[in-house]
Design a protein around this motif. Sequence first.
Motif, PDB file in Angstrom:
ATOM      1  N   GLU A  61       0.834  -1.211   0.000  1.00 14.85           N
ATOM      2  CA  GLU A  61       0.000   0.000   0.000  1.00 14.85           C
ATOM      3  C   GLU A  61       0.869   1.262   0.000  1.00 14.85           C
ATOM      4  OE1 GLU A  61      -2.947  -0.297  -0.574  1.00 14.85           O
ATOM      5  OE2 GLU A  61      -3.885  -1.990   0.422  1.00 14.85           O
ATOM      6  N   ALA A  62       2.013   1.211  -0.682  1.00 16.78           N
ATOM      7  CA  ALA A  62       2.928   2.349  -0.668  1.00 16.78           C
ATOM      8  C   ALA A  62       2.281   3.624  -1.194  1.00 16.78           C
ATOM      9  CB  ALA A  62       4.176   2.020  -1.500  1.00 16.78           C
ATOM     10  N   ALA A  63       1.410   3.495  -2.183  1.00 20.19           N
ATOM     11  CA  ALA A  63       0.785   4.682  -2.768  1.00 20.19           C
ATOM     12  C   ALA A  63      -0.217   5.329  -1.823  1.00 20.19           C
ATOM     13  CB  ALA A  63       0.100   4.320  -4.085  1.00 20.19           C
ATOM     14  N   ALA A  64      -0.883   4.523  -1.012  1.00 20.70           N
ATOM     15  CA  ALA A  64      -1.962   5.035  -0.159  1.00 20.70           C
ATOM     16  C   ALA A  64      -1.494   5.487   1.215  1.00 20.70           C
ATOM     17  CB  ALA A  64      -3.046   3.969  -0.002  1.00 20.70           C
ATOM     18  N   LEU A  65      -0.458   4.867   1.740  1.00 24.21           N
ATOM     19  CA  LEU A  65      -0.085   5.094   3.136  1.00 24.21           C
ATOM     20  C   LEU A  65       0.193   6.556   3.501  1.00 24.21           C
ATOM     21  CD1 LEU A  65       2.084   1.960   3.969  1.00 24.21           C
ATOM     22  CD2 LEU A  65      -0.003   2.687   5.154  1.00 24.21           C
ATOM     23  N   PRO A  66       0.918   7.321   2.691  1.00 26.05           N
ATOM     24  CA  PRO A  66       1.169   8.711   3.107  1.00 26.05           C
ATOM     25  C   PRO A  66      -0.110   9.486   3.371  1.00 26.05           C
ATOM     26  CG  PRO A  66       2.643   8.119   1.321  1.00 26.05           C
ATOM     27  CD  PRO A  66       1.653   6.991   1.454  1.00 26.05           C
ATOM     28  N   GLY A  67      -1.098   9.354   2.499  1.00 25.07           N
ATOM     29  CA  GLY A  67      -2.354  10.069   2.693  1.00 25.07           C
ATOM     30  C   GLY A  67      -3.147   9.550   3.870  1.00 25.07           C
ATOM     31  N   VAL A  68      -3.179   8.233   4.033  1.00 27.98           N
ATOM     32  CA  VAL A  68      -3.930   7.641   5.147  1.00 27.98           C
ATOM     33  C   VAL A  68      -3.322   8.062   6.484  1.00 27.98           C
ATOM     34  CG1 VAL A  68      -4.570   5.472   6.277  1.00 27.98           C
ATOM     35  CG2 VAL A  68      -4.748   5.675   3.788  1.00 27.98           C
ATOM     36  N   LEU A  69      -2.017   7.967   6.602  1.00 28.88           N
ATOM     37  CA  LEU A  69      -1.357   8.296   7.871  1.00 28.88           C
ATOM     38  C   LEU A  69      -1.448   9.791   8.177  1.00 28.88           C
ATOM     39  CD1 LEU A  69       1.763   5.960   7.537  1.00 28.88           C
ATOM     40  CD2 LEU A  69      -0.273   5.595   8.954  1.00 28.88           C
ATOM     41  N   ALA A  70      -1.356  10.602   7.147  1.00 29.36           N
ATOM     42  CA  ALA A  70      -1.459  12.046   7.370  1.00 29.36           C
ATOM     43  C   ALA A  70      -2.852  12.461   7.809  1.00 29.36           C
ATOM     44  CB  ALA A  70      -1.080  12.794   6.084  1.00 29.36           C
TER      45      ALA A  70
END
Length: 221
Positions: free
Chosen positions: A13-22
């Motif tokens: 989920e490398a593409a999604a993780l930055p947005g989800v975690l932020a």
Amino acid sequence: MDVVDVVLPCLDEAAALPGVLAALPAGYRAIVVDNGSTDGSTEIAARHGATVVPEPHRGYGAAVHTGLVHATAEIVCFLDADGSLDPAELPKLVAFVASGRARLAVGRRVPVARGCWPWHARAGTRVLAALLRRRGLTVTDIAPMRAARRADLLRLEVRDRALGYPLELLLRAAAADWPVVELDVAYRPRTAGTRSRMAGSVRGSVRGTVRGVRDMAGVLR
């Protein structure tokens, strides 16, 4: 309010993780359980401040259980890591648990875009939800987002380590006479570039839906 742990089972989920975690609210602490990613998900999660826990045994339930065991907060939430669910909606679930109005608060997906919940996945969910209602649990979805007290969840002793985990959780909660509340949560297209081979795979293809329903039907049996 005390810190809340958020368990995010993760497989590529490398593409999604930055947005989800932020998007996690203040005071919500991410535990990303890596289920064998090869796309750099673990490094990305760590760079964004998440605690990363490996779970080599493949399966949604295996990843979720590992996250629960590693959590330390009194209340724990669970969220898909593919960007399809908004972390900003977690506090409304937590509020029901923290106030004692529910032992388990779960999300009821409401699609916000055409095509984000394919017909085959929706049909499979409806069948399983109908079976749950026959057992006295008035829900219409299979708890893709949820919140509960960690100690309560451990006492339920959910055994499934595959896609049947959310269904078994609901069945055991019903058998224990837990008050369960279901709240609407927005359901969005997963972040472009994610493969979502865990819980999200149930909606990704007809084959994935069949596999998910098969795992969950096994729990019912």
